[in-house]
Design an enzyme around this catalytic site. Structure first.
Site, PDB file in Angstrom:
ATOM      1  N   HIS A 160      -4.520   7.769  -2.397  1.00 37.32           N
ATOM      2  CA  HIS A 160      -4.762   6.433  -2.893  1.00 37.32           C
ATOM      3  C   HIS A 160      -4.666   6.332  -4.364  1.00 37.32           C
ATOM      4  O   HIS A 160      -4.381   5.425  -5.074  1.00 37.32           O
ATOM      5  CB  HIS A 160      -5.859   5.799  -2.564  1.00 37.32           C
ATOM      6  CG  HIS A 160      -5.768   5.220  -0.994  1.00 37.32           C
ATOM      7  ND1 HIS A 160      -5.741   5.879  -0.010  1.00 37.32           N
ATOM      8  CD2 HIS A 160      -5.661   3.888  -0.620  1.00 37.32           C
ATOM      9  CE1 HIS A 160      -5.517   5.291   1.107  1.00 37.32           C
ATOM     10  NE2 HIS A 160      -5.583   3.783   0.670  1.00 37.32           N
ATOM     11  N   LYS A 190      -7.243  -0.505  11.869  1.00 38.14           N
ATOM     12  CA  LYS A 190      -6.583  -1.224  10.526  1.00 38.14           C
ATOM     13  C   LYS A 190      -5.661  -0.025  10.136  1.00 38.14           C
ATOM     14  O   LYS A 190      -4.433  -0.544   9.687  1.00 38.14           O
ATOM     15  CB  LYS A 190      -7.744  -1.535   9.688  1.00 38.14           C
ATOM     16  CG  LYS A 190      -7.288  -2.097   8.503  1.00 38.14           C
ATOM     17  CD  LYS A 190      -6.612  -1.355   7.270  1.00 38.14           C
ATOM     18  CE  LYS A 190      -6.018  -1.952   6.006  1.00 38.14           C
ATOM     19  NZ  LYS A 190      -5.637  -1.464   4.922  1.00 38.14           N
ATOM     20  N   GLU A 234       0.909  -1.183  -0.102  1.00 35.24           N
ATOM     21  CA  GLU A 234       0.062   0.007  -0.089  1.00 35.24           C
ATOM     22  C   GLU A 234       0.791   1.292  -0.185  1.00 35.24           C
ATOM     23  O   GLU A 234       1.564   1.678   1.054  1.00 35.24           O
ATOM     24  CB  GLU A 234      -0.924  -0.154   1.271  1.00 35.24           C
ATOM     25  CG  GLU A 234      -2.318   0.929   1.148  1.00 35.24           C
ATOM     26  CD  GLU A 234      -3.047   0.722   2.092  1.00 35.24           C
ATOM     27  OE1 GLU A 234      -3.286  -0.453   2.662  1.00 35.24           O
ATOM     28  OE2 GLU A 234      -3.876   1.517   2.507  1.00 35.24           O
ATOM     29  N   ASP A 271       6.555 -12.001  13.465  1.00 36.83           N
ATOM     30  CA  ASP A 271       5.204 -12.553  13.110  1.00 36.83           C
ATOM     31  C   ASP A 271       3.909 -11.568  13.264  1.00 36.83           C
ATOM     32  O   ASP A 271       3.385 -11.319  14.323  1.00 36.83           O
ATOM     33  CB  ASP A 271       5.026 -13.590  14.224  1.00 36.83           C
ATOM     34  CG  ASP A 271       3.670 -14.664  14.133  1.00 36.83           C
ATOM     35  OD1 ASP A 271       2.753 -14.218  13.430  1.00 36.83           O
ATOM     36  OD2 ASP A 271       3.732 -15.657  14.640  1.00 36.83           O
TER      37      ASP A 271
HETATM   38  C1  MEV Z   1      -6.575   2.459   4.702  1.00 36.61           C
HETATM   39  O1  MEV Z   1      -5.629   1.308   4.407  1.00 36.61           O
HETATM   40  C2  MEV Z   1      -6.730   2.648   6.078  1.00 36.61           C
HETATM   41  C3  MEV Z   1      -7.843   3.864   6.518  1.00 36.61           C
HETATM   42  O2  MEV Z   1      -9.035   3.338   6.234  1.00 36.61           O
HETATM   43  C4  MEV Z   1      -7.507   3.839   8.104  1.00 36.61           C
HETATM   44  C5  MEV Z   1      -8.568   4.749   8.715  1.00 36.61           C
HETATM   45  O3  MEV Z   1      -9.739   4.930   8.342  1.00 36.61           O
HETATM   46  O4  MEV Z   1      -8.371   5.440   9.648  1.00 36.61           O
HETATM   47  C6  MEV Z   1      -7.367   4.969   5.813  1.00 36.61           C
END
Ligand code: MEV
Length: 441
Positions: free
Chosen positions: A391, A278, A87, A294
């Site tokens: 992105h 995430k 990413e 890991d």
């Molecule tokens: C994308 O890989 C991660 C995000 O969705 C995290 C978030 O929303 O805080 C941008």
């Protein structure tokens, strides 16, 4: 294609060429595919052997970019983070955030604790109080039984730090645990912990049976395994600056309040919390993978910790008290800088070199820093321009590769879509249209 329903036995005993033969036969593929698979292998045979031996049944290598994000000021030391991720916006965001906070004093850390745990799960049919009353003696014998395994680690200041007996009849009738605490110093310690636990499990029934008071009852070992829930192997990392410094950031007059609101939502709402976390793991995993640790263990432990209150919440928090913007993360991170593949995979060892040979505690700090930085960048983008702008560059590159656009034609396409939202069909139409124009002139 017809699939043969017969089971394949002894697959792991086949040579790599034979495993590829299997693919060719199974799918009716040509020799071209074999050669194509080989193109992903290293010409350095020593390196290729190391990679092949990391796993079972390899037929090729699976590549991911190995990236750098410099300018991380952590506890007053400047560090460059090696990152493995597909990413690209994560690396860009980390690089930008590193500079942003380096100009405001950098990242600060406290390693709260470094303990790890594992359990021997067993049933015992006697009276729980009887077992509890003689447990100090049993503990002494259990410790003696593991001495040959733990001696080295103990000499270096680690080893078993506690063995407790837990009675958990609410889980299963007659169910007990040996809840064992460990200190594994610079190693993640999975092998050490599991070997020690299996030794305890083997010794326990006899040690219990040797005791006069306990010999009538039956002891059955269910299993012995480390726990990837590591709340006692935890680090806190934070950044802070005067709140007024952030007023107007990215054109947002009330940036600090909006940022705090976004984090507040992630603390209370599970749908948002998972995505928020995430974003934290985007930074942490990239550095975990680069250092050969890991990432599944780290992920499992982090998410369980996020749910420790009974509700899944944000791993980061903000405070705006006393005119100070304070943004922090507290997270369990059981990692090592020796053992596992950390020194076996040449790029993992190289990553530790780039990080200037940290000990496990420093690595915990760098990982939490990467998590906090990627979280700051994500929330910053979300409350201002959104994340799609960041992105799009990556998305466009992926589309150009998918369409197999020749290198010479890419610059014009990139220029056309700069700052725009991109879709597969838009790019395809623009590219084909351009080609058409070029052939007509
Ligand atoms: C994308 O890989 C991660 C995000 O969705 C995290 C978030 O929303 O805080 C941008």
């Amino acid at each position: 294609m017809t699939h043969n329903k017969q089971l394949i036995r002894g697959f792991s005993k086949r040579k790599k060429e034979e495993r590829i033969d299997f693919l060719m036969e199974q799918f009716g593929w040509s020799e071209q595919i074999r050669n194509w698979l080989y193109t992903f292998e290293s010409e350095n045979s020593d390196f290729q052997r190391i990679i092949d031996e990391l796993s079972e049944n390899p037929v090729s290598n699976y590549h991911l970019p190995y990236c750098l994000a410099p300018n991380f000021l952590v506890d007053g030391q400047m560090r460059c983070f090696p990152l493995v991720t597909e990413e690209s916006s994560v690396v860009a965001a980390l690089s930008k955030t590193a500079v942003f906070w380096a100009e405001r004093g950098g990242f600060h850390s406290t390693v709260i604790s470094t303990g790890k745990k594992g359990q021997v799960h067993f049933t015992w049919t006697g009276k729980p109080d009887d077992l509890q009353s003689v447990f100090p003696e049993i503990r002494t014998r259990l410790l003696a039984a593991t001495r040959t395994i733990t001696a080295n680690m103990q000499q270096r200041g680690g080893g078993i730090t506690q063995i407790e007996l837990l009675h958990r009849p609410e889980v299963l009738p007659n169910y007990f645990q040996l809840d064992v605490s460990f200190e594994t110093l610079n190693a993640m310690g999975a092998n050490f912990i599991n070997t020690t636990l299996e030794c305890l499990a083997e010794a326990l029934p006899q040690i219990i049976a040797d005791h006069l008071l306990l010999r009538e009852a039956e002891c059955n070992i269910i299993m012995a395994i480390l726990s990837n829930y590591t709340p006692d192997c935890r680090v806190k990392v934070w950044v802070e600056c005067a709140t007024k410094e952030l007023l107007g950031l990215d054109g947002l007059a009330d940036f600090p309040e909006r940022f705090a609101q976004a984090v507040q939502i992630a603390s209370a709402d599970v749908s948002r919390a998972v995505t928020h976390n995430k974003g934290i793991m985007n930074g942490i995993d990239a550095l975990v993978i680069a250092t050969g640790n890991d990432f599944r263990a780290i992920e499992a432990g982090a998410h369980a910790f996020a749910a420790r209150s009974g509700q899944y919440r944000s791993l980061s928090s903000v405070s705006l008290a006393n005119g100070l913007f304070h943004f922090e993360i507290e997270i369990p991170l059981a990692v090592g800088v020796i053992g596992g593949i950390t020194q076996v995979h040449p790029l993992a060892a190289f990553s530790l070199k780039i990080l200037e040979q940290p000990d496990a505690r420093q690595l915990m700090t760098y990982l939490a820093t990467a998590g906090l930085a990627s979280n700051f960048a994500a929330v910053r983008a979300l409350i201002t321009q959104g994340i799609q702008q960041g992105h799009m560059k990556m998305h466009l590159s992926n589309i150009l590769n998918q369409l197999q656009v020749p290198e010479a034609e890419r610059t014009a396409i990139r220029k056309h879509f700069q700052g725009k939202t991109v879709s597969y069909s838009d790019v395809e139409n623009f590219w084909k249209g351009n080609r058409h124009d070029a052939t007509n002139t």
